[in-house]
Write a protein that holds these residues in place. Structure first.
Motif, PDB file in Angstrom:
ATOM      1  N   TYR A 308      28.625  21.027  43.853  1.00 23.65           N
ATOM      2  CA  TYR A 308      29.781  20.119  43.631  1.00 23.65           C
ATOM      3  C   TYR A 308      29.612  18.257  43.152  1.00 23.65           C
ATOM      4  N   PRO A 333      42.540  25.530  37.919  1.00 23.63           N
ATOM      5  CA  PRO A 333      40.801  26.501  37.858  1.00 23.63           C
ATOM      6  C   PRO A 333      39.583  25.810  38.381  1.00 23.63           C
ATOM      7  N   LYS A 334      38.542  26.242  39.039  1.00 25.76           N
ATOM      8  CA  LYS A 334      37.297  25.709  39.150  1.00 25.76           C
ATOM      9  C   LYS A 334      36.711  23.884  39.199  1.00 25.76           C
ATOM     10  N   ARG A 335      38.353  23.180  40.017  1.00 26.32           N
ATOM     11  CA  ARG A 335      38.030  21.613  39.873  1.00 26.32           C
ATOM     12  C   ARG A 335      39.529  20.970  40.717  1.00 26.32           C
ATOM     13  N   ALA A 354      32.514  22.026  39.332  1.00 25.81           N
ATOM     14  CA  ALA A 354      31.255  22.637  39.906  1.00 25.81           C
ATOM     15  C   ALA A 354      31.086  22.442  38.649  1.00 25.81           C
ATOM     16  N   ILE A 500      38.152  25.181  45.421  1.00 26.68           N
ATOM     17  CA  ILE A 500      37.868  25.759  43.891  1.00 26.68           C
ATOM     18  C   ILE A 500      37.305  26.994  43.422  1.00 26.68           C
ATOM     19  N   ASN A 501      36.331  27.578  44.641  1.00 26.66           N
ATOM     20  CA  ASN A 501      36.126  28.973  45.310  1.00 26.66           C
ATOM     21  C   ASN A 501      37.057  29.898  44.650  1.00 26.66           C
ATOM     22  N   ASP A 504      43.446  28.453  42.847  1.00 21.32           N
ATOM     23  CA  ASP A 504      43.713  28.625  41.590  1.00 21.32           C
ATOM     24  C   ASP A 504      45.322  28.326  40.886  1.00 21.32           C
ATOM     25  N   LYS A 518      43.239  34.802  41.610  1.00 23.23           N
ATOM     26  CA  LYS A 518      43.012  33.858  42.840  1.00 23.23           C
ATOM     27  C   LYS A 518      44.370  33.399  42.473  1.00 23.23           C
TER      28      LYS A 518
END
Length: 604
Positions: A308, A333-335, A354, A500-501, A504, A518
């Protein structure tokens, strides 16, 4: 040989006392008692003890005293360490690094009567660094260290844990900064707000132990307080512009030679490495090369890139929930995007992405780069961060739009696994804080754990009576700390990885914003997080509180702060309304200079 009555009485008393000392303790007692001290103790009786031979008195059959001699153990390598009520000399400590951990360690040890010198690489201290979070456990330690220190910190403190803190839906928050609950009403009521996903029980967990509430203080303010309190005890305790770059641990009871950047050396009983994540002390201890980085950028001096990078900024902004919220984590999503009240009308924000290491868009603010080093120094970094949040709540966009682009900074986040198989100590040298256990910032425990290190290390050394026992004491310190620090490191890293992973936009039956696996997983996590994981996590973090329950003090501190906080914030809002905030703010992480900008509203 003529022997005085007083001498015979003294020898008889000593022999009787010695007889009641366990055999396995006699060697250690002798080895930590220097000859000079024994001579001083016997001087008043007229008895003299040689450095090499010990006189013994035997009675013959005719009742005549006969002197014989036996060798005495070599005691030259160990010295008694004194305390106000204990004979011996002062423990001499060298500290590498004058950050939060190093300065707190210095103050702790100075208050215990140790002779402390801090070696700091910067030529002079400037107002450098952004706000730092102190959770309830750290505040308890500060109060236990020194009442005046605690009171001065409280004068500069901004409480966040007294208000709503938690996770918000980065896509569904309606843009009005409204305060809603975090219930599941929205499942059957399409009109029910789904802004808040889960709120953190910071206040409840602090009340459980009777502790002050979590909050923030500007790093420069904390630094000035710590330096001032240290100078009250030892005015010349710090040497600027001369960093520690190595050491020679000379063996049990013999101390350490500290190698300094200018080529000179210093002698001390122990060296404490508190010189940050790229520690020169740790580099020698573990055979690392300072800041050596692999070709792909994922490893640097034994530390691993977290995956990150974080952008950070600060603005003065009055939102509808300013007085009701402490800090908020917007997930998507992803952040994720974090905002926090840091006092004086200011909102600090962090944007986590990420991205591969070295995806550099902004200077680090930690001395790693300057604006002209960037590929495109003219790029509007606020617009860049906004482009990575397309489709997110307008609450995020409002905060970003009010931020001067020139103030945005960036840092790749590194941490390292817990040192379960290697000690933090090497002979008479030990490392603490970020130098040995850097951690992700999600729980705000990096500085807190460094403060715990400082306190527990000082407490451990206070009871060491001889220099030969120092190496063992440092190993004991490691054993005391490794379990708790390992758990906190794990929780800090887990928080980032999950958000992050594994997180969601949560699933909802009323829209199509969260339809991935997610999203369903995030939805089902909600009750577990709300009623088990977060209460257990914060209860554990706050479980170390050496002061014990503080009674009514936390609520009294909150009441006093609340009134002052509102006055200072409103004054800042008025100044910004008149002057605007179009010009660049001073660096979020480096506030050494104060041009006439939005950020000058804080100090003017």
């Amino acid at each position: 040989m003529k022997i005085s009555l007083s001498c015979i009485v003294a020898i008889s008393t000593a022999a009787t006392s010695w007889a009641f000392v366990p055999a396995n303790s006699r060697t250690s007692i002798a080895s930590r008692t220097p000859i000079s001290d024994l001579q001083q103790r016997t001087a008043t009786t007229g008895c003299v003890i040689s450095n090499t031979r010990s006189p013994l008195i035997h009675m013959t059959a005719d009742d005549e005293a006969v002197e014989t001699t036996t060798p005495v153990a070599d005691l030259t390598n160990a010295e008694l360490l004194g305390r106000p009520a204990r004979p011996g000399r002062t423990l001499k400590v060298a500290i590498a690094g004058g950050g939060v951990g190093g300065l707190t360690t210095a103050l702790c040890m100075l208050k215990k009567g140790f002779d402390v010198t801090v070696y700091e690489k910067t030529a002079a201290f400037a107002r450098f660094g952004g706000p730092i979070q102190f959770a309830s456990n750290a505040l308890s330690v500060l109060k236990e260290i020194d009442e005046t220190l605690f009171e001065r910190v409280m004068e500069k403190f901004t409480f966040t844990g007294t208000r709503a803190c938690g996770i918000k839906d980065g896509l569904r928050a309606d843009g009005s900064f409204r305060m809603t609950n975090d219930s599941l009403d929205y499942l059957w009521n399409p009109e029910a707000p789904a802004d808040w996903f889960v709120k953190f029980p910071l206040k409840e967990c602090a009340d459980l132990y009777g502790l002050p509430y979590t909050g923030v203080i500007d790093r420069p303010d904390l630094q000035e307080i710590l330096i001032d309190e240290c100078k009250k005890i030892k005015p010349d305790f710090i040497q600027n512009g001369n960093a520690v770059n190595g050491y020679v641990s000379k063996g049990k009871g013999k101390g350490v030679t500290v190698n300094l950047e200018d080529g000179s050396t210093a002698e001390a009983d122990i060296l404490v490495g508190s010189d940050g994540i790229w520690s020169a002390v740790r580099a020698q201890m573990y055979g690392e090369e300072v800041k050596k980085t692999t070709n792909n950028g994922t490893k640097r001096q034994g530390c691993t890139y977290s995956g990150y990078t974080v952008f950070a900024g600060e603005t003065v902004l009055k939102t509808d929930d300013y007085y009701e919220t402490g800090y908020k984590v917007y997930i998507g999503p992803k952040r994720y995007f974090v905002t926090s009240d840091v006092g004086d009308g200011r909102i600090q924000w962090y944007a986590f992405f990420a991205l591969p290491p070295g995806t550099k868009k902004a200077p680090s603010g930690w001395g790693g780069s300057e604006r002209f080093d960037q590929a495109d120094p003219e790029e509007n970094l606020v617009e860049y961060v906004k482009s990575l949040h397309q489709g997110w709540s307008s609450e995020v966009m409002t905060v970003l739009d009010s931020t001067p682009p020139e103030s945005v900074e960036q840092r790749d986040l590194f941490d390292r696994p817990p040192e379960l198989l290697r000690s933090w100590a090497d002979g008479n040298v030990v490392v603490i804080g970020d130098a040995i256990h850097p951690m992700m910032p999600n729980l705000g425990q990096g500085g807190c754990q460094a403060i715990e290190d400082a306190y527990i290390l000082s407490e451990t050394l206070e009871f060491v009576k001889s220099t030969e026992k120092l190496e063992g004491a440092l190993q004991n310190f490691y054993k005391k700390r490794i379990f708790r620090v390992t758990i906190v490191q794990f929780l800090s890293r887990l928080a980032s990885d999950l958000i992050i992973n594994a997180f969601d936009t949560p699933w909802s039956p009323h829209d199509d914003l969260g339809k991935t696996w997610k999203s369903y997983l995030t939805f089902f996590w909600k009750p577990l997080l709300q009623y088990a994981i977060f209460p257990g996590q914060f209860a554990y973090l706050y479980s170390y509180h050496p002061t014990g329950n503080m009674g009514d003090l936390p609520k009294a501190l909150e009441a006093k702060w609340k009134e002052q906080h509102a006055k200072e914030a409103e004054a800042a809002f008025e100044r910004v309304a008149e002057d605007g905030q179009a010009e660049a703010a001073p660096s979020f992480f480096k506030i050494a200079e104060q041009p006439a900008t939005v950020m000058s509203a804080k100090k003017n």
